[in-house]
Write a protein that holds these residues in place. Sequence first.
Motif, PDB file in Angstrom:
ATOM      1  N   ARG A  74       0.839  -1.204   0.000  1.00  0.00           N
ATOM      2  CA  ARG A  74       0.000   0.000   0.000  1.00  0.00           C
ATOM      3  C   ARG A  74       0.868   1.246   0.000  1.00  0.00           C
ATOM      4  N   GLU A  75       1.985   1.184   0.732  1.00  0.00           N
ATOM      5  CA  GLU A  75       2.875   2.342   0.795  1.00  0.00           C
ATOM      6  C   GLU A  75       3.506   2.620  -0.561  1.00  0.00           C
ATOM      7  N   GLN A  76       3.939   1.578  -1.257  1.00  0.00           N
ATOM      8  CA  GLN A  76       4.537   1.774  -2.579  1.00  0.00           C
ATOM      9  C   GLN A  76       3.545   2.387  -3.552  1.00  0.00           C
ATOM     10  N   LEU A  77       2.324   1.859  -3.563  1.00  0.00           N
ATOM     11  CA  LEU A  77       1.309   2.419  -4.452  1.00  0.00           C
ATOM     12  C   LEU A  77       0.988   3.858  -4.074  1.00  0.00           C
ATOM     13  N   GLY A  78       0.856   4.105  -2.768  1.00  0.00           N
ATOM     14  CA  GLY A  78       0.547   5.463  -2.312  1.00  0.00           C
ATOM     15  C   GLY A  78       1.614   6.453  -2.726  1.00  0.00           C
ATOM     16  N   HIS A  79       2.887   6.064  -2.587  1.00  0.00           N
ATOM     17  CA  HIS A  79       3.984   6.947  -2.972  1.00  0.00           C
ATOM     18  C   HIS A  79       3.995   7.210  -4.467  1.00  0.00           C
ATOM     19  N   ARG A  80       3.723   6.176  -5.245  1.00  0.00           N
ATOM     20  CA  ARG A  80       3.775   6.335  -6.697  1.00  0.00           C
ATOM     21  C   ARG A  80       2.611   7.167  -7.215  1.00  0.00           C
ATOM     22  N   ILE A  81       1.455   7.086  -6.553  1.00  0.00           N
ATOM     23  CA  ILE A  81       0.282   7.812  -7.029  1.00  0.00           C
ATOM     24  C   ILE A  81       0.227   9.226  -6.471  1.00  0.00           C
ATOM     25  N   TRP A  82       0.498   9.373  -5.187  1.00  0.00           N
ATOM     26  CA  TRP A  82       0.334  10.692  -4.552  1.00  0.00           C
ATOM     27  C   TRP A  82       1.650  11.410  -4.280  1.00  0.00           C
ATOM     28  N   GLY A  83       2.785  10.716  -4.430  1.00  0.00           N
ATOM     29  CA  GLY A  83       4.077  11.351  -4.194  1.00  0.00           C
ATOM     30  C   GLY A  83       4.597  11.069  -2.794  1.00  0.00           C
ATOM     31  N   PHE A  84       5.909  11.148  -2.643  1.00  0.00           N
ATOM     32  CA  PHE A  84       6.545  10.804  -1.374  1.00  0.00           C
ATOM     33  C   PHE A  84       6.275  11.823  -0.292  1.00  0.00           C
ATOM     34  N   ASN A  85       6.102  13.087  -0.661  1.00  0.00           N
ATOM     35  CA  ASN A  85       5.937  14.130   0.346  1.00  0.00           C
ATOM     36  C   ASN A  85       4.480  14.444   0.650  1.00  0.00           C
ATOM     37  N   SER A  86       3.568  13.644   0.086  1.00  0.00           N
ATOM     38  CA  SER A  86       2.149  13.884   0.337  1.00  0.00           C
ATOM     39  C   SER A  86       1.644  12.937   1.420  1.00  0.00           C
ATOM     40  N   HIS A  87       0.512  13.306   2.009  1.00  0.00           N
ATOM     41  CA  HIS A  87      -0.106  12.472   3.033  1.00  0.00           C
ATOM     42  C   HIS A  87      -1.415  11.932   2.469  1.00  0.00           C
ATOM     43  N   HIS A  88      -1.510  10.626   2.408  1.00  0.00           N
ATOM     44  CA  HIS A  88      -2.722  10.017   1.889  1.00  0.00           C
ATOM     45  C   HIS A  88      -3.228   8.973   2.875  1.00  0.00           C
ATOM     46  N   ASP A  89      -4.499   8.703   2.811  1.00  0.00           N
ATOM     47  CA  ASP A  89      -5.148   7.741   3.684  1.00  0.00           C
ATOM     48  C   ASP A  89      -5.291   6.434   2.918  1.00  0.00           C
ATOM     49  N   ASN A  90      -4.980   5.301   3.585  1.00  0.00           N
ATOM     50  CA  ASN A  90      -5.146   4.007   2.927  1.00  0.00           C
ATOM     51  C   ASN A  90      -6.578   3.772   2.484  1.00  0.00           C
ATOM     52  N   ASN A  91      -7.529   4.369   3.210  1.00  0.00           N
ATOM     53  CA  ASN A  91      -8.931   4.225   2.806  1.00  0.00           C
ATOM     54  C   ASN A  91      -9.173   4.860   1.434  1.00  0.00           C
ATOM     55  N   ASN A  92      -8.451   5.944   1.160  1.00  0.00           N
ATOM     56  CA  ASN A  92      -8.565   6.612  -0.141  1.00  0.00           C
ATOM     57  C   ASN A  92      -8.116   5.660  -1.247  1.00  0.00           C
ATOM     58  N   LEU A  93      -7.022   4.950  -1.020  1.00  0.00           N
ATOM     59  CA  LEU A  93      -6.530   3.971  -1.979  1.00  0.00           C
ATOM     60  C   LEU A  93      -7.552   2.856  -2.172  1.00  0.00           C
ATOM     61  N   GLU A  94      -8.146   2.401  -1.077  1.00  0.00           N
ATOM     62  CA  GLU A  94      -9.135   1.317  -1.144  1.00  0.00           C
ATOM     63  C   GLU A  94     -10.339   1.719  -1.998  1.00  0.00           C
ATOM     64  N   VAL A  95     -10.769   2.967  -1.864  1.00  0.00           N
ATOM     65  CA  VAL A  95     -11.923   3.440  -2.639  1.00  0.00           C
ATOM     66  C   VAL A  95     -11.599   3.400  -4.130  1.00  0.00           C
ATOM     67  N   HIS A  96     -10.438   3.942  -4.512  1.00  0.00           N
ATOM     68  CA  HIS A  96     -10.040   3.924  -5.923  1.00  0.00           C
ATOM     69  C   HIS A  96      -9.898   2.483  -6.424  1.00  0.00           C
ATOM     70  N   MET A  97      -9.353   1.604  -5.580  1.00  0.00           N
ATOM     71  CA  MET A  97      -9.160   0.210  -5.961  1.00  0.00           C
ATOM     72  C   MET A  97     -10.502  -0.472  -6.190  1.00  0.00           C
ATOM     73  N   SER A  98     -11.477  -0.184  -5.357  1.00  0.00           N
ATOM     74  CA  SER A  98     -12.808  -0.788  -5.487  1.00  0.00           C
ATOM     75  C   SER A  98     -13.458  -0.396  -6.813  1.00  0.00           C
ATOM     76  N   TYR A  99     -13.425   0.888  -7.143  1.00  0.00           N
ATOM     77  CA  TYR A  99     -14.006   1.351  -8.405  1.00  0.00           C
ATOM     78  C   TYR A  99     -13.260   0.745  -9.597  1.00  0.00           C
ATOM     79  N   LEU A 100     -11.934   0.670  -9.495  1.00  0.00           N
ATOM     80  CA  LEU A 100     -11.139   0.113 -10.588  1.00  0.00           C
ATOM     81  C   LEU A 100     -11.490  -1.347 -10.824  1.00  0.00           C
ATOM     82  N   ARG A 101     -11.616  -2.114  -9.768  1.00  0.00           N
ATOM     83  CA  ARG A 101     -11.962  -3.534  -9.905  1.00  0.00           C
ATOM     84  C   ARG A 101     -13.313  -3.708 -10.608  1.00  0.00           C
ATOM     85  N   LYS A 102     -14.289  -2.908 -10.218  1.00  0.00           N
ATOM     86  CA  LYS A 102     -15.619  -3.013 -10.828  1.00  0.00           C
ATOM     87  C   LYS A 102     -15.564  -2.693 -12.318  1.00  0.00           C
TER      88      LYS A 102
END
Length: 233
Positions: A172-200
Amino acid sequence: MKLLLIEQTQDLDKELIGVLLNGNYQLDIASDNSEGMLLAESGIYDIIVINCYIIGHEGMELLKMLRRQGIHTPVMMLSEQNDIGECVDCLDCGADDFIVKPCDHRVLLARLRALGRRASDMWDNEALEYGRMRCIPARCEVLSKGQSTRLTLKEMQILECLIRNKNCVLTREQLGHRIWGFNSHHDNNNLEVHMSYLRKKLKNAGAGVQIKTIRGVGYCIKEDVVLISPVIQ
C-alpha cells in the motif's frame, strides 16, 4: 505534472522552489544524490531537475546513473557555471536541457513545459497489454472486447503501476507513494476506494484480469484463469 527537484547544495534554493510551485507542479525534493536516485527509480515523475551550484563530478555521475538504470525521464540540469564544456558534457551524458542561472523565470517554466510535452508524447505512443485488455495511460482508457472503458487519472495510475510490476506484490505504501508522491499524506482508505471502483470497471469491461489483495502486504494483478471443462465422450 509531477516534478522531482534534486538539490546538491547545503541550503534549499527557496526562490527556485517558489517558481516551481507557482508553476503548478507537484514537487518532491531530494537533498542528495542517493535520495534523488531512490525517488527517480519510483517512475512517478514527469521531469527531473538537478539543481547544482557547481555541476562537476557529482551531477554528472548522478545523470549517468539515471540513464544506466534505464530511467528515461526528461532531465533538466541547472548550473551557475556558464561553461560551454559543461553544457556539452551534460547533454552528451543524457540531459535533455541545460540552463545557466540566474535566468528569467518565464524562460525556465517555458522550457519545463516543453520537456513535459516531450514526456507526454513518449507516453502517448505506449500502450500496455495484459489479460484481454489494452490500456492507453495517456488517455485513461481501457480497450477490451471492442469496447472502451474510461478510468479516472488515479485509477489509471494504479492500474499502470500494477501492470508494470505484474510479477510483484506492491505494498500500500509503494502504491501510495507512486500515485500521490513521497511528500504527500494520503489515507489508505482513499486507496481502497479507488481500488474498489477500478476492480468493478475492469470486471464490467471483461478485461481478463483480477487485482488480488495479499492480506497484510498489498496488491498484485493476475490474469484470469480460464478453466476448460473436459470433453466427455
